[in-house]
Scaffold this active site. Structure first.
Site, PDB file in Angstrom:
ATOM      1  N   VAL A 172      -1.093   2.313   8.644  1.00  0.00           N
ATOM      2  CA  VAL A 172      -2.303   2.619   8.996  1.00  0.00           C
ATOM      3  C   VAL A 172      -3.259   2.599  10.127  1.00  0.00           C
ATOM      4  CG1 VAL A 172      -2.855   2.960   6.640  1.00  0.00           C
ATOM      5  CG2 VAL A 172      -3.357   0.656   7.933  1.00  0.00           C
ATOM      6  N   TYR A 196       2.357 -11.194   4.077  1.00  0.00           N
ATOM      7  CA  TYR A 196       2.508  -9.714   4.063  1.00  0.00           C
ATOM      8  C   TYR A 196       1.323  -9.351   5.183  1.00  0.00           C
ATOM      9  CZ  TYR A 196       1.289  -5.124   2.738  1.00  0.00           C
ATOM     10  OH  TYR A 196       1.026  -3.469   2.834  1.00  0.00           O
ATOM     11  N   SER A 223       2.140  -0.979   8.532  1.00  0.00           N
ATOM     12  CA  SER A 223       3.241  -0.707   7.652  1.00  0.00           C
ATOM     13  C   SER A 223       4.589  -0.089   8.449  1.00  0.00           C
ATOM     14  CB  SER A 223       3.008   0.533   6.804  1.00  0.00           C
ATOM     15  OG  SER A 223       2.061  -0.154   5.766  1.00  0.00           O
ATOM     16  N   LYS A 250       6.755  -2.970   7.765  1.00  0.00           N
ATOM     17  CA  LYS A 250       7.754  -2.827   6.422  1.00  0.00           C
ATOM     18  C   LYS A 250       9.348  -2.541   6.735  1.00  0.00           C
ATOM     19  CE  LYS A 250       3.799  -1.709   3.649  1.00  0.00           C
ATOM     20  NZ  LYS A 250       3.293  -0.335   3.017  1.00  0.00           N
ATOM     21  N   TYR A 281       4.814   7.878   2.484  1.00  0.00           N
ATOM     22  CA  TYR A 281       4.154   7.932   1.371  1.00  0.00           C
ATOM     23  C   TYR A 281       4.110   9.392   0.689  1.00  0.00           C
ATOM     24  CZ  TYR A 281       2.755   3.782   3.618  1.00  0.00           C
ATOM     25  OH  TYR A 281       2.444   2.434   4.374  1.00  0.00           O
TER      26      TYR A 281
HETATM   27  N1  GLU Z   1      -1.679  -3.511   5.809  1.00  0.00           N
HETATM   28  C1  GLU Z   1      -1.803  -2.124   5.191  1.00  0.00           C
HETATM   29  C2  GLU Z   1      -2.026  -2.484   3.760  1.00  0.00           C
HETATM   30  O1  GLU Z   1      -1.518  -3.149   2.911  1.00  0.00           O
HETATM   31  C3  GLU Z   1      -0.343  -1.317   5.515  1.00  0.00           C
HETATM   32  C4  GLU Z   1      -0.672  -0.083   4.919  1.00  0.00           C
HETATM   33  C5  GLU Z   1      -0.143   0.939   5.807  1.00  0.00           C
HETATM   34  O2  GLU Z   1       0.137   0.765   7.066  1.00  0.00           O
HETATM   35  O3  GLU Z   1       0.229   2.101   5.395  1.00  0.00           O
HETATM   36  O4  GLU Z   1      -2.899  -1.788   3.134  1.00  0.00           O
END
Ligand code: GLU
Length: 303
Positions: free
Chosen positions: A257, A191, A64, A67, A239
């Site tokens: 993650v 994604y 993430s 992002k 988050y």
């Molecule tokens: N590719 C992961 C997902 O979509 C990213 C989530 C993250 O890194 O927090 O679940």
């Protein structure tokens, strides 16, 4: 206070004194078996120097943290139009939560929860092939880090695709509300691949310099966009652990993650930390501790 190599080494040594490393992400099989007791930190400073400790040259899955880069690329492409489709408020929910989407008619709270990142990627994809959108995000990351040695791990992308039922649910839910313009499989494929970019902490810290507004950073992101991205990293980058990260660290940060965290000290430094074991929010356990130690030692908190 100025950061020294000895300070970074002491953070590294303190991290290794702990017993609890957290657990790597279990829902992505390629990441689930990575040994958790690993750590790296890299810091790029305003004077152009980068300091590092631990396995700072080992590539890891940025997940993430990507992002941030896809948001920068999308803002560069569609500008403020993105905000008609995605909000800018913290969610207080887990990264893959569907709860608010139902209550808020398919408009994700922010671009860093999965639903918001899927919409952001969808906006970047519009009218193009997935490989063009991916090339734009990867190209931006490489330009920000000033190296071409950054790649997508297609095994990790395939591994996430195979178990990505939740993200598929989010994409289809967005589609049902008219907030997805491409075929859900195309947007999700883009994604998953963007999340599977691998970088070392040193490459990631180099990439963060443009967000920190460091003099020596390549001028590839508009300052106005960087300021907005930093604000979102502060309020939404971890988050439902974003408040705690702001409390402990006091700097904009984005977790993944894969165990990576990009932390921005505006005007001062760009910091990347990696340790693959996660806490219960899905953020790096040792990485969060290390970020707090660094902030305490340097006084870099913006508060
Ligand atoms: N590719 C992961 C997902 O979509 C990213 C989530 C993250 O890194 O927090 O679940």
């Amino acid at each position: 206070m100025a950061l020294t190599q000895a300070m970074l080494q002491s953070i590294h040594d303190e991290v290794f004194r702990q017993d609890d490393w957290g657990k790597p992400a279990q829902y992505i099989p390629e990441l689930a078996t990575i040994p958790p007791d690993q750590f790296a930190i890299s810091v790029c400073l305003a004077d152009g120097h980068c300091l590092k400790a631990g396995v700072a040259d080992k590539p890891f899955s940025i997940q993430s943290v990507s992002k941030v880069f896809s948001l920068a690329a999308t803002l560069g492409r569609v500008g403020g139009q993105l905000w008609t489709r995605v909000g800018r408020e913290p969610s207080g929910t887990a990264f893959d939560s569907v709860v608010l989407l139902e209550k808020e008619q398919g408009r994700p709270r922010n671009p860093f929860v999965n639903a918001g990142a899927i919409v952001t990627t969808d906006a970047l994809l519009s009218g193009r092939e997935p490989k063009q959108a991916l090339a734009e995000t990867l190209g931006l990351v490489r330009a920000m880090a000033e190296t071409d040695q950054i790649y997508i791990n297609s095994k990790v992308a395939a591994s996430e695709k195979a178990t990505g039922a939740r993200n598929r649910a989010l994409a289809h839910y967005l589609q049902s509300h008219g907030n997805l313009t491409n075929d859900p499989d195309l947007t999700l494929g883009t994604y998953f691949h963007q999340c599977a970019i691998e970088m070392t902490t040193t490459q990631l810290a180099m990439a963060g310099r443009s967000l920190a507004g460091l003099e020596n950073a390549p001028k590839v992101i508009a300052r106005a966009h960087a300021r907005r991205i930093n604000a979102l990293m502060m309020t939404c980058g971890h988050y439902d652990g974003s408040g705690e990260f702001a409390f402990q660290v006091g700097l904009p940060g984005k977790s993944g993650v894969g165990g990576g965290i990009l932390v921005i000290a505006p005007g001062v430094a760009s910091i990347a930390i990696w340790s693959p074991g996660l806490n219960h929010y899905g953020n790096s356990h040792a990485g969060t501790r290390a970020a707090a130690m660094l902030s305490d030692m340097t006084g870099w908190s913006v508060f």
